[in-house]
Design an enzyme around this catalytic site. Structure first.
Site, short mmCIF file in Angstrom:
data_model
loop_
_atom_site.label_atom_id
_atom_site.label_comp_id
_atom_site.label_asym_id
_atom_site.label_seq_id
_atom_site.Cartn_x
_atom_site.Cartn_y
_atom_site.Cartn_z
N GLY A 17 0.83 -1.21 0.00
CA GLY A 17 0.00 0.00 0.00
C GLY A 17 0.87 1.26 0.00
N LYS A 18 2.09 1.13 -0.53
CA LYS A 18 3.01 2.28 -0.57
C LYS A 18 2.42 3.45 -1.35
CE LYS A 18 6.04 -0.50 -2.46
NZ LYS A 18 5.45 -1.82 -2.25
N ASN A 40 8.24 -3.15 -12.91
CA ASN A 40 7.75 -4.29 -12.12
C ASN A 40 6.82 -3.81 -11.01
OD1 ASN A 40 9.95 -3.07 -10.88
ND2 ASN A 40 10.91 -4.96 -10.20
N GLY A 42 3.79 -1.81 -9.15
CA GLY A 42 2.42 -1.38 -9.46
C GLY A 42 1.90 -0.70 -8.22
N HIS A 43 1.81 0.62 -8.24
CA HIS A 43 1.39 1.38 -7.06
C HIS A 43 0.02 1.99 -7.32
CE1 HIS A 43 5.89 1.97 -5.83
NE2 HIS A 43 5.53 0.71 -5.87
N ARG A 146 28.31 -3.53 -17.61
CA ARG A 146 28.74 -2.23 -18.17
C ARG A 146 28.78 -2.16 -19.69
NH1 ARG A 146 33.80 -2.69 -14.65
NH2 ARG A 146 33.20 -4.80 -15.21
N THR A 303 -1.13 -5.84 -9.27
CA THR A 303 -1.43 -4.58 -9.98
C THR A 303 -0.73 -4.56 -11.35
OG1 THR A 303 -1.38 -3.55 -7.80
CG2 THR A 303 -1.42 -2.05 -9.66
N THR A 304 0.42 -5.23 -11.45
CA THR A 304 1.18 -5.22 -12.68
C THR A 304 0.85 -6.41 -13.58
OG1 THR A 304 2.96 -4.01 -11.60
CG2 THR A 304 3.56 -5.19 -13.60
N ARG A 309 -2.32 -13.14 -5.67
CA ARG A 309 -1.22 -13.07 -4.70
C ARG A 309 -1.38 -14.20 -3.68
NH1 ARG A 309 -2.32 -6.65 -4.06
NH2 ARG A 309 -1.15 -5.93 -5.87
N SER A 415 -4.71 2.18 8.05
CA SER A 415 -5.51 2.39 6.85
C SER A 415 -6.64 1.37 6.81
CB SER A 415 -4.61 2.27 5.61
OG SER A 415 -5.37 2.34 4.44
N GLY A 417 -9.11 1.35 4.20
CA GLY A 417 -9.73 1.32 2.87
C GLY A 417 -8.79 1.99 1.89
#
Ligand code: GDP
Ligand code: IMO
Ligand code: MG
Length: 434
Positions: A17-18, A40, A42-43, A146, A303-304, A309, A415, A417
């Site tokens: 939930g970042k 990668n 998904g926020h 490199r 999300t991505t 999960r 949190s 919701g």
């Protein structure tokens, strides 16, 4: 003077939930900076009835007067970035050189990285990592190598870019043919596509390290946005089932080009339970009706990638370890509402290994430990409209208190919701929570 900066990191295996908390803090920040990972991530940010899923663009983008920075530590995919920018602009979000900066020294995810990610996972079969197939591992491998790396600055110089792409793609075509019998990539098409992408993005490309150091010197507030979760950190997570960058707060200075003291107040984000996407050890996993209940109620699908999960009980051994690693100042406990309706809730408070209690957490032993659980009474009330801690059922408050005790840190935010208003501040020390 004490820095007003803040760093928001995930304390589990990602998707804690970042995005919601970065959005909440962005309004009082001048800069919001992604320093690790790439597409990668998904926020999710929910504003009223609108839901934004951000992958590369920092979660400050929905606020005015915020400069969003994609820093040098990011594996930057210009194809995803252009699509994401366009998608947001189509929804009325302003994005331009005045609110988005891309580091000239960020690594570029090239088509061969995505192809290699897929081919390598296919070849690993049941040993696979379960990556997001965004080319992250191969891109960071080339950074370390490199000579086969492309950086954002290279996209801006057509001659250099053409030479680099021809040189690298020829090598990759040989490797892919030998290892995977793959068809060769069309090198001319890649040159054309990436020259165009470079041209489109060029107004936003900057020396972001210098910009952020200057901001720090002038006490302008910087918010660092972590990607992934600390157990996916390449050095400190459940290796090899990790991502390929330094995602904890320890990754901020290197990934953004700022001094360590710029990290500021560290906010550790955790779910009220645990989830993990992809393969690897997960001691508190509940591959049963409880896990299914959490997945359904918490809408626990990636999300991505959209993958279901894996779900399980809260593991305070993990969160204590990752909090200590990053020097977490306070916790934000997310998705507490999801646990409503369970008669009992378990918390993992210790591990045993070969019958003995584990004293020092060792991520290398994660696949072999047994969990010691404590059982707490659940609650049936819906929490999603609670605005203050006192409005939560007594059992929910006891659960929060026990988490704080076991992790040895204050729970400053709860949190209940996805919405902006579904946030309870609990004597938080974070400045500017809106
Ligand atoms: P991130 O990668 O850490 O930013 O997290 P994700 O966005 O991948 O996953 C978190 C999910 O939980 C998103 O769908 C959020 O909208 C949602 N979410 C965040 N906080 C809460 C909460 O307190 N309760 C519920 N029910 N959902 C939440
Ligand atoms: P956010 O920022 C959850 C996981 C993948 C896989 C492993 C390696 O939304 O929390 P990679 O594609 O990085 O090589 O995959 O890491 N992973 C995540 N899981 N949330 C994320 O990001 C993730 N980013 C990578 O599922 O197990
Ligand atoms: Mg996520």
């Amino acid at each position: 003077m004490e820095s007003k900066n803040a760093t928001v990191i995930g304390l589990q295996w990602g998707d804690e939930g970042k995005g919601k908390i970065v959005d909440a803090l962005a309004g009082t920040s001048r800069y919001v900076v992604r320093y690790c990972g790439g597409a990668n991530a998904g926020h999710t940010v929910t504003v009223g009835s609108e839901r934004f899923a951000l992958h590369l663009i920092p979660c400050g983008i929905l606020h005015k007067d915020v400069m969003n920075v994609i820093a040098n530590g990011v594996a930057f995919d210009p194809e995803v970035a252009v699509d994401e920018i366009k998608g947001l602009q189509d929804r009325g979000v302003h994005i331009g050189a005045d609110n988005l900066s891309i580091s000239s020294t960020a690594q570029v995810v090239m088509p061969w990285h995505k192809q290699q990610d897929l081919l390598s996972e296919q070849q690993l079969k049941d040993q696979k990592i379960g990556t997001t197939a965004r080319g992250i591992g191969p891109c960071y491998s080339d950074k370390a190598n490199r000579s086969t790396a492309v950086r954002v600055a290279d996209l801006l110089d057509e001659k250099t870019l053409t030479q680099k792409i021809r040189f690298i793609a020829t090598i990759k075509n040989r490797i892919f043919a030998a290892l995977y019998e793959a068809e060769p990539m069309d090198i001319d098409a890649i040159v054309e596509q990436y020259t165009r992408l470079g041209r489109d993005l060029s107004p936003m490309v900057r020396n972001t390290g210098a910009m952020l150091r200057d901001a720090f010197d002038n006490a302008q507030r910087i918010l660092f946005e972590g990607g992934q979760g600390s157990m996916l950190d390449v050095d400190h997570g459940t290796f090899p089932f990790v991502t390929s960058s330094s995602v904890s707060a320890c990754g901020v200075p290197g990934g953004a080009g700022v001094p360590p003291k710029a990290v500021g107040h560290v906010v550790g984000i955790l779910k009220a339970y645990t989830t993990r996407v992809g393969a690897g050890p997960f001691p508190t996993e509940q591959d049963n009706d409880t896990g299914e209940y959490i997945r359904r109620k918490g809408k626990e699908f990636g999300t991505t990638t959209g993958r279901p999960r894996r779900c399980g009980w809260l593991d305070t051994c993990v969160v204590k370890y990752t909090s200590d690693l990053s020097g977490v100042d306070e916790l934000a406990l997310m998705l507490l509402d999801v646990l409503s309706g369970l008669d009992e809730i378990k918390i993992c408070k210790a591990y045993t290994y070969k019958g003995k209690t584990v004293k020092d957490f060792d991520p290398a032993l994660m696949g072999q430990v047994e969990c010691v659980y404590e059982t707490l009474p659940g609650w049936s009330e819906d929490l999603t409209n609670c605005k203050r801690l006192e409005e939560l059922p007594a059992n929910a408050r006891s659960y929060i208190a026990r988490i704080s005790e076991l992790i040895d840190r204050p729970v400053g935010i709860v949190s209940v919701g996805p919405g902006r208003k579904q946030t309870i501040a609990n004597q938080t020390q974070i400045e500017g929570l809106t």
